[in-house]
Design an enzyme around this catalytic site. Sequence first.
Site, PDB file in Angstrom:
ATOM      1  N   GLN A 126       0.824  -1.213   0.000  1.00 35.87           N
ATOM      2  CA  GLN A 126       0.000   0.000   0.000  1.00 35.87           C
ATOM      3  C   GLN A 126       0.858   1.263   0.000  1.00 35.87           C
ATOM      4  O   GLN A 126       1.579   1.515   0.964  1.00 35.87           O
ATOM      5  CB  GLN A 126      -0.889   0.005   1.255  1.00 35.87           C
ATOM      6  CG  GLN A 126      -1.781   1.228   1.382  1.00 35.87           C
ATOM      7  CD  GLN A 126      -2.571   1.224   2.691  1.00 35.87           C
ATOM      8  OE1 GLN A 126      -2.124   0.630   3.671  1.00 35.87           O
ATOM      9  NE2 GLN A 126      -3.713   1.867   2.715  1.00 35.87           N
ATOM     10  N   GLY A 127       0.759   2.047  -1.059  1.00 40.79           N
ATOM     11  CA  GLY A 127       1.532   3.283  -1.147  1.00 40.79           C
ATOM     12  C   GLY A 127       0.660   4.502  -0.918  1.00 40.79           C
ATOM     13  O   GLY A 127       0.350   5.254  -1.854  1.00 40.79           O
ATOM     14  N   TYR A 128       0.216   4.680   0.320  1.00 40.14           N
ATOM     15  CA  TYR A 128      -0.574   5.862   0.674  1.00 40.14           C
ATOM     16  C   TYR A 128       0.308   6.905   1.375  1.00 40.14           C
ATOM     17  O   TYR A 128       0.465   8.018   0.912  1.00 40.14           O
ATOM     18  CB  TYR A 128      -1.709   5.461   1.643  1.00 40.14           C
ATOM     19  CG  TYR A 128      -3.011   5.059   0.991  1.00 40.14           C
ATOM     20  CD1 TYR A 128      -3.055   4.544  -0.300  1.00 40.14           C
ATOM     21  CD2 TYR A 128      -4.213   5.168   1.689  1.00 40.14           C
ATOM     22  CE1 TYR A 128      -4.254   4.165  -0.868  1.00 40.14           C
ATOM     23  CE2 TYR A 128      -5.418   4.789   1.119  1.00 40.14           C
ATOM     24  CZ  TYR A 128      -5.433   4.291  -0.157  1.00 40.14           C
ATOM     25  OH  TYR A 128      -6.636   3.924  -0.720  1.00 40.14           O
ATOM     26  N   SER A 129       0.904   6.501   2.536  1.00 44.54           N
ATOM     27  CA  SER A 129       1.597   7.472   3.397  1.00 44.54           C
ATOM     28  C   SER A 129       2.874   8.007   2.764  1.00 44.54           C
ATOM     29  O   SER A 129       3.555   7.306   2.008  1.00 44.54           O
ATOM     30  CB  SER A 129       1.966   6.820   4.726  1.00 44.54           C
ATOM     31  OG  SER A 129       0.825   6.300   5.322  1.00 44.54           O
ATOM     32  N   GLU A 244     -10.140  -1.282   5.099  1.00 45.41           N
ATOM     33  CA  GLU A 244      -8.958  -1.466   5.939  1.00 45.41           C
ATOM     34  C   GLU A 244      -9.364  -1.515   7.409  1.00 45.41           C
ATOM     35  O   GLU A 244      -8.776  -2.237   8.200  1.00 45.41           O
ATOM     36  CB  GLU A 244      -7.962  -0.317   5.688  1.00 45.41           C
ATOM     37  CG  GLU A 244      -6.657  -0.473   6.458  1.00 45.41           C
ATOM     38  CD  GLU A 244      -5.602   0.579   6.108  1.00 45.41           C
ATOM     39  OE1 GLU A 244      -5.845   1.394   5.205  1.00 45.41           O
ATOM     40  OE2 GLU A 244      -4.549   0.560   6.753  1.00 45.41           O
ATOM     41  N   SER A 383      -4.669   6.639  13.099  1.00 43.86           N
ATOM     42  CA  SER A 383      -4.249   6.582  14.507  1.00 43.86           C
ATOM     43  C   SER A 383      -5.471   6.706  15.440  1.00 43.86           C
ATOM     44  O   SER A 383      -6.533   7.201  15.049  1.00 43.86           O
ATOM     45  CB  SER A 383      -3.255   7.704  14.800  1.00 43.86           C
ATOM     46  OG  SER A 383      -3.935   8.928  14.800  1.00 43.86           O
ATOM     47  N   ASN A 384      -5.276   6.247  16.681  1.00 45.41           N
ATOM     48  CA  ASN A 384      -6.397   6.272  17.634  1.00 45.41           C
ATOM     49  C   ASN A 384      -6.889   7.688  17.912  1.00 45.41           C
ATOM     50  O   ASN A 384      -8.082   7.911  18.122  1.00 45.41           O
ATOM     51  CB  ASN A 384      -5.998   5.561  18.926  1.00 45.41           C
ATOM     52  CG  ASN A 384      -6.029   4.043  18.757  1.00 45.41           C
ATOM     53  OD1 ASN A 384      -6.155   3.549  17.633  1.00 45.41           O
ATOM     54  ND2 ASN A 384      -5.923   3.311  19.841  1.00 45.41           N
ATOM     55  N   GLU A 385      -5.964   8.666  17.882  1.00 46.17           N
ATOM     56  CA  GLU A 385      -6.398  10.063  18.094  1.00 46.17           C
ATOM     57  C   GLU A 385      -7.363  10.479  16.975  1.00 46.17           C
ATOM     58  O   GLU A 385      -8.381  11.137  17.236  1.00 46.17           O
ATOM     59  CB  GLU A 385      -5.196  11.022  18.102  1.00 46.17           C
ATOM     60  CG  GLU A 385      -4.292  10.903  19.307  1.00 46.17           C
ATOM     61  CD  GLU A 385      -3.224   9.827  19.150  1.00 46.17           C
ATOM     62  OE1 GLU A 385      -3.278   9.052  18.157  1.00 46.17           O
ATOM     63  OE2 GLU A 385      -2.343   9.731  20.008  1.00 46.17           O
TER      64      GLU A 385
HETATM   65  C1  FAD Z   1       3.862  -0.259  11.440  1.00 44.14           C
HETATM   66  C2  FAD Z   1       3.201   0.653  10.464  1.00 44.14           C
HETATM   67  C3  FAD Z   1       2.827   0.167   9.232  1.00 44.14           C
HETATM   68  C4  FAD Z   1       2.248   1.016   8.288  1.00 44.14           C
HETATM   69  N1  FAD Z   1       1.962   0.512   7.045  1.00 44.14           N
HETATM   70  C5  FAD Z   1       1.565   1.357   6.070  1.00 44.14           C
HETATM   71  C6  FAD Z   1       1.425   0.894   4.727  1.00 44.14           C
HETATM   72  O1  FAD Z   1       1.646  -0.280   4.421  1.00 44.14           O
HETATM   73  N2  FAD Z   1       1.088   1.782   3.772  1.00 44.14           N
HETATM   74  C7  FAD Z   1       0.825   3.094   4.058  1.00 44.14           C
HETATM   75  O2  FAD Z   1       0.494   3.837   3.146  1.00 44.14           O
HETATM   76  N3  FAD Z   1       0.939   3.567   5.331  1.00 44.14           N
HETATM   77  C8  FAD Z   1       1.306   2.725   6.330  1.00 44.14           C
HETATM   78  N4  FAD Z   1       1.477   3.201   7.624  1.00 44.14           N
HETATM   79  C9  FAD Z   1       1.297   4.625   7.869  1.00 44.14           C
HETATM   80  C10 FAD Z   1       0.157   4.968   8.798  1.00 44.14           C
HETATM   81  O3  FAD Z   1      -1.064   4.939   8.114  1.00 44.14           O
HETATM   82  C11 FAD Z   1       0.491   6.353   9.383  1.00 44.14           C
HETATM   83  O4  FAD Z   1       1.605   6.183  10.229  1.00 44.14           O
HETATM   84  C12 FAD Z   1      -0.655   6.952  10.148  1.00 44.14           C
HETATM   85  O5  FAD Z   1      -1.676   7.335   9.260  1.00 44.14           O
HETATM   86  C13 FAD Z   1      -0.224   8.173  10.990  1.00 44.14           C
HETATM   87  O6  FAD Z   1       0.464   9.103  10.196  1.00 44.14           O
HETATM   88  P1  FAD Z   1       1.897   9.694  10.615  1.00 44.14           P
HETATM   89  O7  FAD Z   1       2.766   8.530  11.023  1.00 44.14           O
HETATM   90  O8  FAD Z   1       2.370  10.573   9.490  1.00 44.14           O
HETATM   91  O9  FAD Z   1       1.651  10.547  11.916  1.00 44.14           O
HETATM   92  P2  FAD Z   1       1.071  12.049  11.994  1.00 44.14           P
HETATM   93  O10 FAD Z   1      -0.108  12.176  11.106  1.00 44.14           O
HETATM   94  O11 FAD Z   1       2.211  12.997  11.801  1.00 44.14           O
HETATM   95  O12 FAD Z   1       0.582  12.082  13.478  1.00 44.14           O
HETATM   96  C14 FAD Z   1       1.479  12.191  14.600  1.00 44.14           C
HETATM   97  C15 FAD Z   1       0.639  12.189  15.868  1.00 44.14           C
HETATM   98  O13 FAD Z   1      -0.251  13.308  15.888  1.00 44.14           O
HETATM   99  C16 FAD Z   1      -1.601  12.893  16.000  1.00 44.14           C
HETATM  100  N5  FAD Z   1      -2.473  13.731  15.167  1.00 44.14           N
HETATM  101  C17 FAD Z   1      -2.263  14.091  13.875  1.00 44.14           C
HETATM  102  N6  FAD Z   1      -3.284  14.854  13.434  1.00 44.14           N
HETATM  103  C18 FAD Z   1      -4.161  14.976  14.478  1.00 44.14           C
HETATM  104  C19 FAD Z   1      -5.413  15.614  14.639  1.00 44.14           C
HETATM  105  N7  FAD Z   1      -5.996  16.285  13.642  1.00 44.14           N
HETATM  106  N8  FAD Z   1      -6.036  15.513  15.857  1.00 44.14           N
HETATM  107  C20 FAD Z   1      -5.463  14.816  16.878  1.00 44.14           C
HETATM  108  N9  FAD Z   1      -4.268  14.185  16.775  1.00 44.14           N
HETATM  109  C21 FAD Z   1      -3.632  14.250  15.593  1.00 44.14           C
HETATM  110  C22 FAD Z   1      -1.616  11.465  15.476  1.00 44.14           C
HETATM  111  O14 FAD Z   1      -2.696  10.721  15.958  1.00 44.14           O
HETATM  112  C23 FAD Z   1      -0.269  10.950  15.993  1.00 44.14           C
HETATM  113  O15 FAD Z   1      -0.357  10.557  17.328  1.00 44.14           O
HETATM  114  C24 FAD Z   1       2.009   2.363   8.598  1.00 44.14           C
HETATM  115  C25 FAD Z   1       2.379   2.853   9.862  1.00 44.14           C
HETATM  116  C26 FAD Z   1       2.967   2.018  10.783  1.00 44.14           C
HETATM  117  C27 FAD Z   1       3.381   2.579  12.111  1.00 44.14           C
END
Ligand code: FAD
Length: 398
Positions: A126-129, A244, A383-385
């Site tokens: 999955q190439g989203y992030s 998902e 994320s849970n938040e």
């Molecule tokens: C082990 C693992 C596997 C993954 N696999 C994939 C994958 O295969 N493909 C893919 O595309 N992605 C993948 N991801 C990415 C995942 O979807 C993102 O890590 C996730 O969406 C959070 O984004 P971020 O890490 O950029 O954190 P950020 O968005 O930068 O967030 C950092 C912190 O701030 C909080 N936060 C951010 N915005 C808000 C808000 N508006 N209100 C309250 N709190 C907020 C978040 O909850 C978090 O605690 C994976 C991540 C992990 C850890």
Amino acid sequence: MIIRYTVEELAFRDEVRAFLQQALPADIAASVRLGKHLSKEQHQRWQRILSKKGWYAANWPVEQGGTGWTVVQKHIFQEECAAFGAPRLISFGVNMVAPVIIKFGTEQQKAEYLPRILSGEDWWCQGYSEPGAGSDLASLKTRAVRDGDHYVVNGQKTWTTLGQYANRIFCLVRTDPDARPQQGITFLLIDMDSPGISVRPIITLDGEHEVNEVFFDNVRVPVENRVGDENRGWTCAKYLLTHERTGQAGIGISKAALAHLKQVAAQESCNGRPLIEDPLLRAQIADVEMQLMAIEMSTLRILAAAQAGGVPGAESSILKIKGSEIRQAISHLMRKVLGPHALPFIEAELDPAFAGELRHADYSSAPASEYFNLRKLSIYGGSNEIQKNIIAKMMLEL
Ligand SMILES: Cc1cc2nc3c(=O)[nH]c(=O)nc-3n(C[C@H](O)[C@H](O)[C@H](O)COP(=O)(O)OP(=O)(O)OC[C@H]3O[C@@H](n4cnc5c(N)ncnc54)[C@H](O)[C@@H]3O)c2cc1C
């Protein structure tokens, strides 16, 4: 309110149990029980066994090779698989990109990709992030520029789970940088062996290579690999995310982990007495078990409503939050029960003369790395938040 399985559902459960007893390979079940990471071969072997039985693509329509199971049957299947130690399916192909191709793809895309997912020939990632686009996914920057009958893709994806095994990646790319963020995004299917793609491992705290960075340097992607219209990829992206998030509560897995925790606590001792007799530990286990029973009841309630035609909304966010907290709590207790024997066991970090023997029981090899690994549950898949924000908006109308 009493929620019970019907006679037919109980018969289905027996059928699933009989199948698992006969078909689940012992080496795979042993690895799952001990919390070890499975090899690509083990994952693919189990997928092929399920596919042969016609039970791999539970979420697809029957005409495409799906099972036609009700939501309750799917739940029973997941529960039993977890109880027997079957691996969790890698969902990127079968449960993420496939539903998108089925709903938005061309006939040619369906004919080309779905059979290869069913047979396990293709491994999708999955190439989203991206480094600057996680929770705020719509700010993604990976660029795709049309050049004749190709798109030329440049940019970077990150956290790509098991990308090192994949031969295909589904990507969100920006095709119109001037449009409002959600409106300039396109959904592309890309071959991982296309020239210009490189994959770099990210080694996580548990010492494992599960996630990666993926770089695109002038990668040419045929236009026929686009799903849906250009600049309308956000619709596919959102549809995929609903898939998902289903089943993320992982109740079956938590039940199996809790049963394992109790077994280990009965085998470990403190001051000559089995740890399971320690009143403080018993109270902590009871607490998590009650939470698990409560979330199971909520899941069954939501399933019953879905079966009656309802569409789960913010409820799936509740299940995601609580389910991930419970799994993390169980791994926390396991680490406590094992005490010093749960010190990180990372083979690559050990003395070269180390031959791989454990100083303690075999169940002590994985819990530390699993503890670290499970921190991811409250981050990925939204994320849970962010899930709390959804609940606040949709249910509490804040
Ligand atoms: C082990 C693992 C596997 C993954 N696999 C994939 C994958 O295969 N493909 C893919 O595309 N992605 C993948 N991801 C990415 C995942 O979807 C993102 O890590 C996730 O969406 C959070 O984004 P971020 O890490 O950029 O954190 P950020 O968005 O930068 O967030 C950092 C912190 O701030 C909080 N936060 C951010 N915005 C808000 C808000 N508006 N209100 C309250 N709190 C907020 C978040 O909850 C978090 O605690 C994976 C991540 C992990 C850890």
